[in-house]
Design an enzyme around this catalytic site. Sequence first.
Site, PDB file in Angstrom:
ATOM      1  N   ASP A 284     -16.155 -37.029   6.862  1.00  0.00           N
ATOM      2  CA  ASP A 284     -15.125 -35.995   6.858  1.00  0.00           C
ATOM      3  C   ASP A 284     -14.737 -35.566   5.439  1.00  0.00           C
ATOM      4  OD1 ASP A 284     -12.965 -34.559   8.259  1.00  0.00           O
ATOM      5  OD2 ASP A 284     -11.677 -35.932   7.141  1.00  0.00           O
ATOM      6  N   GLU A 326     -19.348 -32.927   6.375  1.00  0.00           N
ATOM      7  CA  GLU A 326     -18.394 -31.882   6.744  1.00  0.00           C
ATOM      8  C   GLU A 326     -17.842 -31.328   5.441  1.00  0.00           C
ATOM      9  OE1 GLU A 326     -14.406 -30.119   7.943  1.00  0.00           O
ATOM     10  OE2 GLU A 326     -14.577 -32.011   6.877  1.00  0.00           O
TER      11      GLU A 326
END
Length: 651
Positions: A284, A326
């Site tokens: 992330d 991401e």
Amino acid sequence: MYEQVSHSLLNAILDDLKPEIRRQDLRHFYTRLGANFYAIYSLFFKLYGQREDFNEQMLRLVETMAKGYINRSAELEAVDIQREQDHNWFLSQKWVGMALYTTGFADSLADLAVKTPYFQELGVNLVHIMPILMCPTGKSDGGYAVSDFRQIDDRIGNLNDLRQVAEEFKKRDILLTLDIVLNHTSDEHEWAKKAAKGERRYQDYYYIFDNREIPDMFEQSMPEIFPESDPGNFTWNVEMQKWVMTVFHNYQWDLNYSNPEVFIEMLDIILFWANQGVDILRLDAVAFLWKKIGSTCQNERNAHLILQLLKDCCQVTSPGVLFIAEAIVAPVEVIKYFGEDAIIAKECEIAYNATFMSLLWDAIATQNTKLLYQGIKHLPAKLERATWLNYVRCHDDIGFGFDDNDVRAAGYEPFAHRKFLVDYFSGHFEASPARGMVFMRNDETGDARICGSLASLAGLEAASESGDPVKTEIAVNKILLLHSLILSFGGIPLLYNGDALGVVNDYSYQDDPSKSSDNRWIHRPKINWERADLRKKQGTVEYTLFNAMKKMIAIRKETSAFADYNNRELLDVRNEHLLCFLRFNHLRPSERVLVVANFDANPQYLDLEVIAGSGINPYAQFIDLYNGCKPTQYNRQIVLPPYQFYWLTEI
Ligand code: GLC
Ligand code: GLC
């Protein structure tokens, strides 16, 4: 590579390993460590070599890897070896993904295990289960503010339930993807709590400052991620009487990767989850991993070195596990998350194709493909062993971060054009059927993003309310058009929970004080399974969408030209309403598919003469792989009804 300094250090480290580690059978570990050690050492040295305790940290790093290896099951090791032998396995067209929140899809992890037949029914064989770890209630950022990286949120299940899910997935050849929230922890994480109590060791895990001097320097060049709800990048902590760097929400403390202990802790966590049978880890917010005064604190060189180091270490203990980056950043930056100057990915094998996603929405709003065409044309070339995650919607907002040069080349003024898009999707533009919401308007920069479910942004919500079947059909066709492109573009398509059923905005978050300030919740719905049953009832929107997607997915899987070997040629068809590209089998280029999509509300034609230069025979007859029919062809022109796509092969 053999290099003396690192080799003698490696020998010293192996001598110093804890006795309980030395006693294990570490054969494969040693060979892989030997192969990767020079790279690992060099990266670790580059990041942390100036420290007095460098050798000690290096020993801890090797111990962490060894422990990760020892804890890997024989079954997972067998998967590793199989994937090493077939190392391009994830480039196949066979993979189709879906992202979901456990509680948006099911009641719990145990219930999700029971509901796995749904994935098979649709053809989905890669499931990204969004964050499942402990988070404080109300300060969770949808699971991205983790307070314990090893503990599953007990409201949704436990490790046993997850193992059940993993087993259920294995049986059905479904890949399991989980998140690792690398960039920050919740302020209720044990490390943050200890830091707040004054423990120096843990204060060094974060970016903590006595006064505003350094924070103010940082602020000069750092953008704000959540300017409406959490302006600024630092938060005053009363307990410590100090400032903490909090780039996202004020309760998400940024981890300090200039401290090797942080790196080792997070590697340990990655290896822990890799050993639970996870196939792919979604890393992330990777763009944010390194902070430097005077920069935006995104896409820094050292953030890439950290990712390379994580990859190299993970390859030693669990080489079968892939990483997804991401990084929702500009195309020239995104591409670097595969790793630069390499052939095979040396950071993350997979990256979100956020550019393609937002360009698709641009084409929906403008009904033309001018910017979409420019954007795809300028999408930098990707490495050989790396692939995109292509998506239309996800749990986050849509930002219109395309390249300004592309916007100008498409004939728009960037500021005005972005304003138009925000107005269009938030329904402020008169003729727009979209029902989105503006997310995080920044009055200083004029920036704003958009939230809303795919169905509502495509006009299905407004159409259903109007009761007008024509409007409904248009919305349905737009939804299918968008999916036809993510399924054929090259890369892994990632559907989003509810999108195959046409689930519209969920406004209930507005009554929940812990969610009401974050309108991303509008597109994080809970599936109503009674309603979902309508997918079996002919004549319903659910039936039409679900069955169309199911069919597209099945056809994708059988179309070898849709695998991702950089085997796409973008075609200029001289019709600004059409997007057209050629996909071909990388081994047998004559096996090819001509993908064409009409974003306009009017019928459009594709002139085959114009693309004859790409080897298309303008006199050929075509058949659409999707509906099995010949498209309307008049002389050397193919007619596309409004919002129609074709996957054409020559007959
Ligand atoms: C990622 C997540 C997003 C979250 C952010 C901060 O971008 O997708 O939902 O808010 O990271 O963790
Ligand atoms: C920004 C970040 C992205 C995050 C999103 C959350 O776009 O780059 O990582 O998901 O904000 O809204």
